[in-house]
Design an enzyme around this catalytic site. Structure first.
Site: not given
Ligand code: G6P
Length: 475
Positions: A165, A373
């Site tokens: 992602h 990003d």
């Molecule tokens: C991005 C990453 C995800 C992640 C999200 C939120 O979108 O690609 O893998 O879950 O950020 O970050 P966190 O560390 O809170 O899961």
């Protein structure tokens, strides 16, 4: 434990479940998890009889598997030390900066790496229990790069896909990782690897060739008699679902209320981000503050709402960023707000989908200014909510979204003057020009929504010949 639990033909694994456990006054509560991954995969999973393996967002024992919104959720436990070393440490203080152009320096600790391996092994073992014979297993993101090879070792019968992602870094940055060979080996356990952009897939292939000596041809990599495909497949959102929410009269009424609360300014700008140094929030505030200083516009004619969703708050770089942003907001408001009108309304909170849809509708200009990003789904959400084909998206060229949304007001956020010019242009362009751009942006998101993306990913995964077929063909 002898396993009598049901198994599934379709299983996904992501570091987080789509809901986070929080202990509230009324006992355990489940809240939607932050971030773009959950936004996208939540819609993909609804309506499929599949299981989602992930962490519940709190240290300690894992809750029993449970169902939520038609999904079968299988929590994986992380101890407090693993949250520190695997999640905050290796995932978000080693990999995250390396994969985002080293906007802040990366930290390397062997203890963090050991925890990353242990947790990835735990995910692989849980997947092996939950996946039915010959199942499709779809692994997500940078936190789980070792899972494909670990899972293949236990369950060679399942088909394994992985999607990143976030960006995949240029080989010169990836090479800094002392464990780079293990990461490549982990990923090459998959049949198909999906990336946000072709450029990310190429970066990965180059790393395979240059650092580990693999042979590549087109978008495939030869791995011990198998081929693995690595390709760009940009993620999207559920256009129809969000658009219908935006058309809800309640949401439209709320959008009007929001504008009224600012005294119906001529220009309402909006920024919506996790509070992350990759998002370019400081650059955005600098440009906005300078435009106010230059007298380009003044409150109450203009206002900015900045939503900063709390994120990774125990990681040092995030703490520093929060202090900097809050100081800057204080300066701008101190210098340019009036008794009646606030220059920046800063909200360090998250909001539900309906409130977000109302904010997107209320905002004339959406500021999306990341320094790097993977995609940026906020940009896609904004255009989806512009049901009257108006409004303007000011979009950084360093987002994955810029590849598809070339009709936005594209800029380089490091170039503060260029960013200011783009904001002014977005405001001063004729309504016809803004509509022309917005129509095309909306078409781009409508015609490539998250269901289409998921379908393409799963088709590509099925199209890779199985190990047996490849062996039989003498590949
Ligand atoms: C991005 C990453 C995800 C992640 C999200 C939120 O979108 O690609 O893998 O879950 O950020 O970050 P966190 O560390 O809170 O899961």
């Amino acid at each position: 434990m002898s396993d009598t639990r049901p198994t599934y033909d379709f299983v996904i694994a992501a570091n987080r479940l789509p809901v986070d456990r929080a202990e509230g006054e009324n006992g355990t509560e489940w809240k939607r998890s932050p971030g773009g991954l959950v936004t996208a995969m939540d819609s993909v999973m609804r309506g499929r009889d599949g299981a989602w393996v992930g962490w519940s967002g709190e240290p300690g024992e894992a809750p029993e598997p449970f169902d939520d919104s038609g999904m079968h959720l299988h929590p994986v436990a992380l101890s407090a030390e693993e949250v520190r070393d695997y999640y905050e440490g290796f995932s978000n203080d080693t990999l995250w900066p390396i994969y985002h152009d080293v906007i802040v320096p990366a930290t390397f600790h062997r203890r963090w790496w050991a925890a990353y391996r242990t947790v990835n092994q735990r995910f692989a073992e849980e997947l092996a229990k939950v996946a039915a014979e010959g199942a499709t297993v779809w692994v997500h993101d940078y936190q789980l790069q070792l899972v494909p090879a670990m899972l293949r070792k236990i369950r060679p019968d399942v088909r394994i896909g992985w999607f990143n992602h976030i960006p995949f870094p240029p080989v010169e940055l990836f090479a800094q990782l002392p464990w780079r060979g293990h990461l490549i080996g982990g990923l090459l356990g998959a049949d198909f690897l999906g990336f946000q952009r072709e450029d990310d897939a190429w970066n990965f292939q180059r790393a395979c060739r240059q650092l580990e000596g693999y042979e590549t041809e087109g978008d495939t990599i030869r791995v011990e008699g198998r081929t693995v495909r690595a390709a760009g497949l940009p993620i999207s959102i559920d256009f129809a679902d969000l658009e219908s929410l935006a058309r809800d009269p309640e949401v439209q009424k709320r959008a009007e209320e929001i504008r009224e609360s600012f005294g119906n300014p001529q220009v309402l700008m909006l920024g919506v981000d996790r509070l992350d140094y990759t998002k370019g929030i400081r650059h955005r505030l600098k440009a906005y503050g300078e435009l106010l200083r230059d007298g380009e516009f003044t409150p109450p004619d203009v206002a900015l709402i900045q939503i900063a969703v709390p994120s990774r708050e125990r990681v040092e770089a995030y703490k520093t960023l929060k202090d900097e942003i809050e100081l800057t907001v204080g300066h701008i408001n101190g210098d340019y707000s009036t008794v009646e009108a606030t220059a920046v309304r800063y909200l360090h909170q998250s909001f539900d989908r309906a409130e977000m849809a109302a904010m997107y509708q209320a905002a004339d200009i959406m500021l999306v200014t990341p320094l790097r990003d993977g995609m940026n789904l906020v940009a896609k959400e904004y255009v989806t909510c512009r049901i009257h084909d108006d409004g303007a998206l000011v979009l950084s060229e360093f987002t994955g979204a810029a590849t598809e949304l070339g009709d936005a007001y594209i800029h380089n956020p490091h170039d503060i003057q260029g960013l200011k010019n783009r904001i002014v242009q977005a405001i001063k362009d004729s309504p016809e020009e803004r509509t022309r751009r917005m129509k095309r942006l909306r078409d781009a998101v409508r015609s490539h929504d998250v269901q289409k993306w998921a379908g393409e990913f799963l088709d590509a995964l099925q199209a890779v010949p199985s190990d047996e077929a490849q062996k039989a063909a003498g590949a």
